[in-house]
Design a protein around this motif. Structure first.
Motif, PDB file in Angstrom:
ATOM      1  N   ALA A 168      22.071  29.326  30.653  1.00  0.00           N
ATOM      2  CA  ALA A 168      20.606  29.449  30.408  1.00  0.00           C
ATOM      3  C   ALA A 168      20.298  30.098  29.058  1.00  0.00           C
ATOM      4  O   ALA A 168      19.473  29.695  28.411  1.00  0.00           O
ATOM      5  CB  ALA A 168      19.695  29.663  31.656  1.00  0.00           C
ATOM      6  N   ASN A 169      20.602  31.229  28.945  1.00  0.00           N
ATOM      7  CA  ASN A 169      20.175  31.817  27.996  1.00  0.00           C
ATOM      8  C   ASN A 169      20.993  31.377  26.616  1.00  0.00           C
ATOM      9  O   ASN A 169      20.106  31.194  25.765  1.00  0.00           O
ATOM     10  CB  ASN A 169      21.039  33.629  28.133  1.00  0.00           C
ATOM     11  CG  ASN A 169      20.672  34.267  26.997  1.00  0.00           C
ATOM     12  OD1 ASN A 169      19.449  34.140  26.455  1.00  0.00           O
ATOM     13  ND2 ASN A 169      21.375  35.359  26.762  1.00  0.00           N
ATOM     14  N   TRP A 170      22.045  30.997  26.661  1.00  0.00           N
ATOM     15  CA  TRP A 170      22.738  30.284  25.758  1.00  0.00           C
ATOM     16  C   TRP A 170      21.941  29.086  25.030  1.00  0.00           C
ATOM     17  O   TRP A 170      21.888  28.788  24.046  1.00  0.00           O
ATOM     18  CB  TRP A 170      24.216  29.996  25.956  1.00  0.00           C
ATOM     19  CG  TRP A 170      25.005  29.496  24.766  1.00  0.00           C
ATOM     20  CD1 TRP A 170      25.569  29.905  23.833  1.00  0.00           C
ATOM     21  CD2 TRP A 170      25.186  27.836  24.579  1.00  0.00           C
ATOM     22  NE1 TRP A 170      26.281  29.106  23.016  1.00  0.00           N
ATOM     23  CE2 TRP A 170      25.957  27.702  23.478  1.00  0.00           C
ATOM     24  CE3 TRP A 170      24.822  26.920  25.194  1.00  0.00           C
ATOM     25  CZ2 TRP A 170      26.460  26.581  23.064  1.00  0.00           C
ATOM     26  CZ3 TRP A 170      25.280  25.474  24.699  1.00  0.00           C
ATOM     27  CH2 TRP A 170      26.191  25.318  23.641  1.00  0.00           C
ATOM     28  N   LYS A 171      21.662  28.219  26.203  1.00  0.00           N
ATOM     29  CA  LYS A 171      20.845  27.084  25.756  1.00  0.00           C
ATOM     30  C   LYS A 171      19.420  27.485  25.391  1.00  0.00           C
ATOM     31  O   LYS A 171      18.964  26.730  24.429  1.00  0.00           O
ATOM     32  CB  LYS A 171      20.586  26.012  26.985  1.00  0.00           C
ATOM     33  CG  LYS A 171      22.027  25.503  27.556  1.00  0.00           C
ATOM     34  CD  LYS A 171      21.607  24.345  28.617  1.00  0.00           C
ATOM     35  CE  LYS A 171      23.016  23.791  28.809  1.00  0.00           C
ATOM     36  NZ  LYS A 171      22.760  22.743  30.083  1.00  0.00           N
ATOM     37  N   LYS A 172      18.895  28.316  25.607  1.00  0.00           N
ATOM     38  CA  LYS A 172      17.498  28.774  25.141  1.00  0.00           C
ATOM     39  C   LYS A 172      17.588  29.329  23.731  1.00  0.00           C
ATOM     40  O   LYS A 172      16.969  29.094  22.737  1.00  0.00           O
ATOM     41  CB  LYS A 172      16.971  29.935  25.933  1.00  0.00           C
ATOM     42  CG  LYS A 172      15.536  30.331  25.773  1.00  0.00           C
ATOM     43  CD  LYS A 172      14.661  31.034  26.776  1.00  0.00           C
ATOM     44  CE  LYS A 172      15.330  32.476  26.995  1.00  0.00           C
ATOM     45  NZ  LYS A 172      14.726  33.484  27.671  1.00  0.00           N
ATOM     46  N   LYS A 173      18.789  29.856  23.401  1.00  0.00           N
ATOM     47  CA  LYS A 173      18.823  30.304  22.123  1.00  0.00           C
ATOM     48  C   LYS A 173      19.018  28.936  21.061  1.00  0.00           C
ATOM     49  O   LYS A 173      18.504  28.993  20.115  1.00  0.00           O
ATOM     50  CB  LYS A 173      20.096  31.219  21.950  1.00  0.00           C
ATOM     51  CG  LYS A 173      19.932  32.669  22.134  1.00  0.00           C
ATOM     52  CD  LYS A 173      21.048  33.471  22.188  1.00  0.00           C
ATOM     53  CE  LYS A 173      21.203  34.904  22.554  1.00  0.00           C
ATOM     54  NZ  LYS A 173      22.236  35.603  22.195  1.00  0.00           N
ATOM     55  N   ASP A 177      17.941  26.112  21.747  1.00  0.00           N
ATOM     56  CA  ASP A 177      16.713  25.396  21.585  1.00  0.00           C
ATOM     57  C   ASP A 177      15.721  25.959  20.512  1.00  0.00           C
ATOM     58  O   ASP A 177      15.185  25.240  19.777  1.00  0.00           O
ATOM     59  CB  ASP A 177      15.973  25.477  22.913  1.00  0.00           C
ATOM     60  CG  ASP A 177      16.825  24.069  23.773  1.00  0.00           C
ATOM     61  OD1 ASP A 177      17.325  23.398  23.237  1.00  0.00           O
ATOM     62  OD2 ASP A 177      16.551  24.446  25.116  1.00  0.00           O
ATOM     63  N   LYS A 178      15.823  27.176  20.568  1.00  0.00           N
ATOM     64  CA  LYS A 178      14.937  28.073  19.771  1.00  0.00           C
ATOM     65  C   LYS A 178      15.459  27.605  18.299  1.00  0.00           C
ATOM     66  O   LYS A 178      14.554  27.464  17.276  1.00  0.00           O
ATOM     67  CB  LYS A 178      14.915  29.586  19.882  1.00  0.00           C
ATOM     68  CG  LYS A 178      14.068  30.319  19.080  1.00  0.00           C
ATOM     69  CD  LYS A 178      14.151  31.755  19.518  1.00  0.00           C
ATOM     70  CE  LYS A 178      13.035  32.692  18.883  1.00  0.00           C
ATOM     71  NZ  LYS A 178      13.125  34.061  18.994  1.00  0.00           N
ATOM     72  N   GLU A 179      16.659  27.845  17.801  1.00  0.00           N
ATOM     73  CA  GLU A 179      17.162  27.413  16.674  1.00  0.00           C
ATOM     74  C   GLU A 179      16.989  26.084  16.101  1.00  0.00           C
ATOM     75  O   GLU A 179      16.637  25.786  14.923  1.00  0.00           O
ATOM     76  CB  GLU A 179      18.881  27.796  16.505  1.00  0.00           C
ATOM     77  CG  GLU A 179      19.069  29.385  16.426  1.00  0.00           C
ATOM     78  CD  GLU A 179      18.565  29.931  15.351  1.00  0.00           C
ATOM     79  OE1 GLU A 179      18.714  29.484  14.336  1.00  0.00           O
ATOM     80  OE2 GLU A 179      17.781  31.168  15.707  1.00  0.00           O
ATOM     81  N   ALA A 180      17.086  25.202  16.978  1.00  0.00           N
ATOM     82  CA  ALA A 180      16.737  23.797  16.687  1.00  0.00           C
ATOM     83  C   ALA A 180      15.510  23.669  16.485  1.00  0.00           C
ATOM     84  O   ALA A 180      15.123  22.818  15.572  1.00  0.00           O
ATOM     85  CB  ALA A 180      17.039  23.108  18.011  1.00  0.00           C
ATOM     86  N   GLN A 181      14.460  24.326  16.999  1.00  0.00           N
ATOM     87  CA  GLN A 181      13.068  24.071  16.689  1.00  0.00           C
ATOM     88  C   GLN A 181      12.857  24.596  15.273  1.00  0.00           C
ATOM     89  O   GLN A 181      12.225  24.065  14.720  1.00  0.00           O
ATOM     90  CB  GLN A 181      12.120  24.828  17.858  1.00  0.00           C
ATOM     91  CG  GLN A 181      12.212  24.009  19.136  1.00  0.00           C
ATOM     92  CD  GLN A 181      11.277  22.914  18.945  1.00  0.00           C
ATOM     93  OE1 GLN A 181      10.441  22.704  18.351  1.00  0.00           O
ATOM     94  NE2 GLN A 181      11.716  22.129  19.997  1.00  0.00           N
ATOM     95  N   LYS A 182      13.668  25.647  15.069  1.00  0.00           N
ATOM     96  CA  LYS A 182      13.277  26.490  13.773  1.00  0.00           C
ATOM     97  C   LYS A 182      13.673  25.291  12.834  1.00  0.00           C
ATOM     98  O   LYS A 182      13.120  25.307  11.668  1.00  0.00           O
ATOM     99  CB  LYS A 182      13.821  27.663  13.499  1.00  0.00           C
ATOM    100  CG  LYS A 182      13.157  28.850  14.349  1.00  0.00           C
ATOM    101  CD  LYS A 182      14.172  30.058  14.514  1.00  0.00           C
ATOM    102  CE  LYS A 182      14.849  30.670  13.424  1.00  0.00           C
ATOM    103  NZ  LYS A 182      15.541  31.736  13.363  1.00  0.00           N
ATOM    104  N   SER A 183      15.047  24.870  12.933  1.00  0.00           N
ATOM    105  CA  SER A 183      15.674  24.055  11.827  1.00  0.00           C
ATOM    106  C   SER A 183      14.735  22.953  11.501  1.00  0.00           C
ATOM    107  O   SER A 183      14.354  22.095  10.530  1.00  0.00           O
ATOM    108  CB  SER A 183      16.956  23.577  12.048  1.00  0.00           C
ATOM    109  OG  SER A 183      16.974  22.909  13.296  1.00  0.00           O
TER     110      SER A 183
END
Length: 54
Positions: free
Chosen positions: A18-23, A25-31
């Motif tokens: 879950a932590n890996w997926k949250k990271k 998702d955050k990078e995908a939103q930034k890009s």
């Protein structure tokens, strides 16, 4: 001689995943946000050239 280690619990494995997926998702939103700002011409932090050699 190698000795097998204790098995990782399901909850610990799921928490790491879950932590890996949250990271991710955050990078995908930034890009995606950066891509939108570049397309609109409002980007100030991303340097790119609009001229191409043809």
């Amino acid at each position: 001689m190698a000795v097998p280690k204790k098995r990782t619990s399901k909850s610990k494995k799921n928490a790491r995943k879950a932590n890996w997926k949250k990271k991710a998702d955050k990078e995908a939103q930034k890009s995606l946000s950066l891509a939108k700002s570049v397309l609109q011409g409002k980007s100030t932090t991303f340097l790119y050239s609009i001229y191409t050699d043809e």
